[in-house]
Design a protein around this motif. Structure first.
Motif, short mmCIF file in Angstrom:
data_model
loop_
_atom_site.label_atom_id
_atom_site.label_comp_id
_atom_site.label_asym_id
_atom_site.label_seq_id
_atom_site.Cartn_x
_atom_site.Cartn_y
_atom_site.Cartn_z
N GLY A 211 43.14 45.80 28.00
CA GLY A 211 44.27 45.03 28.38
C GLY A 211 45.44 45.59 28.53
O GLY A 211 45.69 46.79 27.86
N ILE A 212 46.34 45.30 29.70
CA ILE A 212 47.69 46.10 29.90
C ILE A 212 48.54 44.98 30.39
O ILE A 212 48.21 44.20 31.09
N GLY A 213 50.01 45.20 30.11
CA GLY A 213 50.92 44.31 30.50
C GLY A 213 52.21 45.04 30.65
O GLY A 213 52.60 45.83 29.70
N LEU A 214 52.81 45.05 31.79
CA LEU A 214 54.10 45.65 32.32
C LEU A 214 55.16 44.80 32.64
O LEU A 214 54.73 43.77 33.10
N LEU A 215 56.27 45.33 32.38
CA LEU A 215 57.61 44.48 33.10
C LEU A 215 57.33 44.57 34.53
O LEU A 215 57.01 45.63 35.03
N PRO A 216 57.87 43.46 34.93
CA PRO A 216 57.83 43.38 36.56
C PRO A 216 58.59 44.56 37.22
O PRO A 216 58.08 44.88 38.37
N ASP A 217 59.67 44.90 36.63
CA ASP A 217 60.60 45.95 37.58
C ASP A 217 59.84 47.55 37.45
O ASP A 217 60.12 48.13 38.16
N VAL A 218 58.64 47.54 36.81
CA VAL A 218 57.82 49.01 37.02
C VAL A 218 56.32 48.55 37.71
O VAL A 218 55.75 49.67 37.96
N TRP A 219 56.34 47.35 38.17
CA TRP A 219 54.94 47.13 38.75
C TRP A 219 55.02 48.03 40.20
O TRP A 219 56.18 48.17 40.76
N ASN A 220 53.95 48.45 40.71
CA ASN A 220 53.78 48.96 42.15
C ASN A 220 54.65 50.53 42.05
O ASN A 220 54.81 50.87 42.97
N GLY B 280 39.26 41.43 32.30
CA GLY B 280 39.51 40.49 33.11
C GLY B 280 40.98 40.40 33.80
O GLY B 280 41.92 40.66 33.34
N VAL B 281 41.14 39.79 34.95
CA VAL B 281 42.16 39.89 35.88
C VAL B 281 42.15 38.52 36.51
O VAL B 281 41.07 38.00 37.03
N LEU B 282 43.32 37.94 36.75
CA LEU B 282 43.31 36.76 37.46
C LEU B 282 43.67 37.04 38.88
O LEU B 282 44.18 37.99 39.16
N GLU B 283 42.98 36.16 39.70
CA GLU B 283 42.80 36.61 41.14
C GLU B 283 44.44 36.46 41.67
O GLU B 283 44.28 37.59 42.80
N ASN B 284 45.29 36.11 41.32
CA ASN B 284 46.53 36.12 42.10
C ASN B 284 47.19 37.55 41.74
O ASN B 284 48.36 38.01 42.28
N ASN B 285 46.49 38.41 40.98
CA ASN B 285 47.14 39.53 40.53
C ASN B 285 46.75 40.73 41.38
O ASN B 285 45.75 41.64 40.97
N LYS B 286 46.74 40.70 42.55
CA LYS B 286 46.27 41.28 43.76
C LYS B 286 46.54 42.81 43.48
O LYS B 286 45.55 43.66 43.63
N GLY B 287 47.68 43.37 43.06
CA GLY B 287 47.89 44.67 42.89
C GLY B 287 47.38 45.29 41.67
O GLY B 287 46.72 46.31 41.96
N ALA B 288 47.10 44.44 40.68
CA ALA B 288 46.15 45.09 39.72
C ALA B 288 44.75 45.23 39.95
O ALA B 288 44.08 46.23 39.62
N LYS C 83 40.31 48.87 41.31
CA LYS C 83 39.15 49.30 42.35
C LYS C 83 39.47 50.90 42.23
O LYS C 83 38.30 51.50 42.62
N LYS C 84 40.51 51.41 42.62
CA LYS C 84 40.93 52.47 42.88
C LYS C 84 40.49 53.46 41.78
O LYS C 84 40.03 54.64 42.06
N ILE C 85 40.54 53.25 40.58
CA ILE C 85 40.19 53.78 39.42
C ILE C 85 38.44 53.97 39.19
O ILE C 85 38.22 54.75 38.58
N GLY C 86 38.08 53.00 39.79
CA GLY C 86 36.65 52.88 39.84
C GLY C 86 35.94 51.51 39.27
O GLY C 86 34.63 51.35 39.24
N PHE C 87 36.63 50.58 38.66
CA PHE C 87 36.22 49.51 38.37
C PHE C 87 35.25 48.74 39.52
O PHE C 87 36.04 48.85 40.71
N VAL C 88 34.52 47.87 39.23
CA VAL C 88 34.07 47.12 40.01
C VAL C 88 33.92 45.73 39.71
O VAL C 88 34.11 45.63 38.41
N VAL D 251 47.76 25.53 43.47
CA VAL D 251 46.52 26.07 43.88
C VAL D 251 45.56 26.56 42.78
O VAL D 251 45.98 27.04 41.69
N TRP D 252 44.40 26.52 42.74
CA TRP D 252 43.24 26.98 42.09
C TRP D 252 42.88 28.39 42.06
O TRP D 252 42.84 28.69 43.51
N HIS D 253 42.88 29.36 41.37
CA HIS D 253 42.55 30.75 41.52
C HIS D 253 41.48 30.99 40.57
O HIS D 253 41.16 30.48 39.53
N ASP D 254 40.72 31.99 41.02
CA ASP D 254 39.49 32.56 40.33
C ASP D 254 39.81 33.45 38.95
O ASP D 254 40.91 34.29 39.28
N SER D 255 39.19 33.47 38.16
CA SER D 255 39.04 34.62 36.97
C SER D 255 38.21 35.50 37.45
O SER D 255 37.08 35.40 37.58
#
Length: 178
Positions: A90-99, A126-134, A139-144, A158-162
């Protein structure tokens, strides 16, 4: 205490609670981490944060070395299954350091640590579908992607997938996964 190129990953202390609660109370952060309503979190949630921090196998506060030691987030490894050597990240970051690569740097370190030092078979998340950057970063790290709960999170009308993702020790050993 661990260090990467730009991060100090250190143990959580009670003095960090105010900062971690501020991060958890950020509406943008809440929208990417939880499938509950986006609401201000109270003292009761502070107790839940302490429980998470103290109950994790590893819970670290993330300080950005190149930002004068500013606390930019937190990350954890919790035991998902002892029998199956499965750790949940699990990981959570402040928005000003995203990307800006901090999430990838911390995630790579924690995945490496889980496989090299803890000897686990898999790292799950687990990641919410709306968290596209994560999702792209994982995926780049190797998660599938291993599965999803369809339309499991109602957000902005709107409904989003988990989405459930994982990386196995054998995937991590391949040079392209690191």
């Amino acid at each position: 205490m661990f260090t990467t190129e730009r991060l100090l990953l250190r143990a959580y202390t009670a003095a960090d609670l105010v900062t971690i609660l501020r991060i958890a109370n950020n509406p943008l952060v809440q929208r990417t981490l939880i499938s509950e309503h986006v609401v201000p979190r109270s003292e009761r949630f502070a107790a839940k944060l302490e429980e998470i921090a103290n109950g994790a196998l590893l819970y670290v506060v993330l300080e950005a070395i190149d930002r004068d030691g500013e606390v930019i987030g937190a990350a954890s490894l919790t035991v998902a299954s002892t029998k199956n050597w499965d750790i949940e990240l699990g990981i959570g970051l402040l928005p000003d350091v995203w990307n800006k690569g901090y999430g990838a740097e911390a995630t790579r370190f924690l995945v490496d640590y889980a496989f090299k030092d803890l000897g686990v078979h898999r790292v799950s998340l687990g990641v919410l579908e709306n968290n596209k950057g994560a999702i792209e970063m994982y995926k780049k790290i190797g998660f599938v992607e291993e599965g999803r709960r369809r339309k499991a999170n109602w957000l902005d009308g709107v409904w989003h997938d988990s989405i459930y993702m994982g990386i196995l020790d054998e995937d991590w050993l391949r040079p392209t996964a690191n």
